[in-house]
Design an enzyme around this catalytic site. Structure first.
Site, PDB file in Angstrom:
ATOM      1  N   ASP A  76       0.805  -1.155  -0.150  1.00 11.83           N
ATOM      2  CA  ASP A  76       0.034   0.113   0.031  1.00 11.83           C
ATOM      3  C   ASP A  76       0.917   1.358   0.029  1.00 11.83           C
ATOM      4  O   ASP A  76       1.940   1.221   0.519  1.00 11.83           O
ATOM      5  CB  ASP A  76      -0.992  -0.033   1.058  1.00 11.83           C
ATOM      6  CG  ASP A  76      -0.336  -0.110   2.644  1.00 11.83           C
ATOM      7  OD1 ASP A  76       0.752  -0.863   2.667  1.00 11.83           O
ATOM      8  OD2 ASP A  76      -0.425   0.508   3.610  1.00 11.83           O
ATOM      9  N   GLU A 134      -0.574  -1.857   5.196  1.00 14.26           N
ATOM     10  CA  GLU A 134       0.415  -1.893   6.071  1.00 14.26           C
ATOM     11  C   GLU A 134       0.307  -0.723   7.129  1.00 14.26           C
ATOM     12  O   GLU A 134       0.456  -0.614   8.335  1.00 14.26           O
ATOM     13  CB  GLU A 134       1.732  -2.070   5.774  1.00 14.26           C
ATOM     14  CG  GLU A 134       2.847  -2.163   6.981  1.00 14.26           C
ATOM     15  CD  GLU A 134       3.331  -1.137   7.695  1.00 14.26           C
ATOM     16  OE1 GLU A 134       3.500  -1.586   9.135  1.00 14.26           O
ATOM     17  OE2 GLU A 134       3.332  -0.023   7.289  1.00 14.26           O
ATOM     18  N   GLU A 135      -0.179   0.357   6.179  1.00 17.84           N
ATOM     19  CA  GLU A 135      -0.158   1.739   6.905  1.00 17.84           C
ATOM     20  C   GLU A 135      -1.230   2.234   7.911  1.00 17.84           C
ATOM     21  O   GLU A 135      -1.329   3.231   8.368  1.00 17.84           O
ATOM     22  CB  GLU A 135       0.044   2.852   5.771  1.00 17.84           C
ATOM     23  CG  GLU A 135       1.442   2.512   4.948  1.00 17.84           C
ATOM     24  CD  GLU A 135       2.390   3.160   5.833  1.00 17.84           C
ATOM     25  OE1 GLU A 135       2.517   3.463   6.774  1.00 17.84           O
ATOM     26  OE2 GLU A 135       3.550   2.925   4.944  1.00 17.84           O
ATOM     27  N   HIS A 361       8.188   8.171   4.356  1.00 15.97           N
ATOM     28  CA  HIS A 361       6.849   8.966   4.643  1.00 15.97           C
ATOM     29  C   HIS A 361       7.121  10.525   4.313  1.00 15.97           C
ATOM     30  O   HIS A 361       6.741  11.523   4.802  1.00 15.97           O
ATOM     31  CB  HIS A 361       6.342   9.062   6.122  1.00 15.97           C
ATOM     32  CG  HIS A 361       5.748   7.715   6.339  1.00 15.97           C
ATOM     33  ND1 HIS A 361       4.953   7.625   7.122  1.00 15.97           N
ATOM     34  CD2 HIS A 361       6.154   6.461   6.000  1.00 15.97           C
ATOM     35  CE1 HIS A 361       4.447   6.138   7.238  1.00 15.97           C
ATOM     36  NE2 HIS A 361       5.495   5.366   6.581  1.00 15.97           N
TER      37      HIS A 361
HETATM   38 NI    NI Z   1       6.625   0.844   5.454  1.00 16.99          NI
END
Ligand code: NI
Length: 391
Positions: A76, A134-135, A361
């Site tokens: 993702d 995952e996020e 990020h």
């Molecule tokens: Ni990651």
């Protein structure tokens, strides 16, 4: 050069093509429909048997036999507006692969190709997990596990990897034991009583109470925890009020709780809730505390991590493997480790001619694609070696 490394390098252009396709078409957590379809097409083209799980995830199988090793990639992207200016930058406004999950997916597809070519000589089964979400809490890993990702066949062990901007290409970092922290989301709403700021006795000031509460909670974190065990409480958002002369009705706060110690985590969650309510009550205010339980901590299994260290040394040499200093980041790979031995390593993606690069990020995050064959080699080599050593 190791023949697996050689095979990975031969596949570099295909791995880069996969990575760029996924990078250009990022999808948010649990919405990875096109990504899932792309992975499926690629597996199909390699004649690899696979099935859908957790709506947008995929499980693929290579080889046969009772012994089974699982390899995981998350797929993702993040709600970030990309600022890389790459020719293959995201074509979706406000969505970007800023955590390198595009690379994770492409590297696992590369490993799949290497393993498929050697399928006849594999001493067991390799299970590939392409994992969504995952996020985002509750984490795709917890859903994959609930839907049976670790059954039929049941893997004996699982490995995962993450691109890492603080290490150069060609380097792997890994630790034994604590690797990443548990991460919980905290939300407070403090209800006071609005009044004219010149008449504080007629109101209950939630801003003053919030100030006291923040300091109190920091003391609580310090004094309730064994100082030898790491723990963080970050209060990262506070909102209330609108004018210089008005005491507002309400203050809202948000924060994160991080730890490696599940016992303290449970205890301190209860204490945060009770202390917040009591401190507010002392002032005549009320407080709602909502705790959104996040991922547990990632603890690398000693045997699994040691195996990964040896595989990495075989590929990259002694100097290419260093100790990973645990971080208070969160990672839902932790859920797999609650069921079977698991280890997670960091793959260096910093270009050799740079001393630093934008981090995970970050809207400018640009991993060096030279690292991609290394990650594919690591994944395929560990599967081959582990099955040979555990026949
Ligand atoms: Ni990651």
């Amino acid at each position: 050069m190791n023949d697996i490394m050689q095979s990975a390098i031969e596949r570099t252009s295909q791995i880069i093509e996969d990575r760029r396709h996924i990078h250009r078409n990022p999808e948010l957590s649990f919405q990875e429909h096109e990504t899932c379809a792309y992975i499926s097409r690629r597996l199909e083209s390699m004649n690899i048997q696979h099935s859908i799980i957790a709506k947008t995830g995929i499980i693929a199988l290579i080889g046969s036999g009772e012994r089974c090793i699982a390899l995981r990639a998350d797929i993702d992207a993040l709600p970030i507006e990309e600022e890389t200016n790459l020719e293959f930058a995201s074509c979706k406004k406000g969505i970007m692969h800023a955590c390198g999950h595009d690379a994770h997916t492409a590297m696992l597809l590369g490993a799949a190709s290497i393993l498929k070519e050697r399928e006849q000589s594999l001493k067991g089964t390799v299970k590939l997990l392409f994992q969504p979400g995952e996020e985002k809490v509750p984490g795709g890993a917890s859903i994959m596990v609930a839907e049976g990702a670790l059954e039929n066949p049941k893997p004996d062990i699982i490995f995962g990897q993450h691109v890492y901007p603080d290490a150069p290409c060609g380097e792997v970092q890994i630790s034994i034991g604590p690797t990443m922290a548990s991460a919980d989301e905290l939300y407070w709403t403090i209800h006071g009583k609005g009044a004219h700021a010149a008449q504080p006795h007629q109101g209950i000031d939630p801003i003053l109470i919030a100030s006291e509460l923040i300091l109190h909670l920091q003391s609580l974190i310090t004094k309730s925890r064994n100082p030898l065990l790491p723990g963080v409480l970050g209060i990262t958002s506070i909102h209330g009020g609108s004018a210089t002369n008005i005491i507002p009705e309400m203050v809202e706060m948000k924060g994160t709780l991080r730890s490696f110690d599940p016992e303290w985590r449970e205890k301190v969650m209860i204490m945060i809730k009770e202390h917040s309510e009591q401190l507010c009550a002392m002032h005549g205010a009320t407080c709602e505390v909502t705790i959104l339980r996040g991922y547990p901590a990632v603890h690398n299994h000693e045997g699994a991590a040691t195996f990964a260290i040896n595989t990495a040394k075989g590929l990259f040499g002694e100097a290419g493997v260093t100790n990973f200093e645990p971080k208070m980041w969160g990672e839902d790979f932790a859920y797999y480790g609650q069921h079977i031995p698991a280890a997670f390593w960091m793959l260096g993606v910093r270009p050799h001619d740079q001393h630093s690069m934008p981090g995970l990020h970050n809207a400018k995050f640009t991993p060096d694609e030279q690292a991609l064959p290394y990650g594919a080699a690591m994944m395929s080599k560990i599967a081959i070696d582990w099955l040979e050593n555990n026949e």
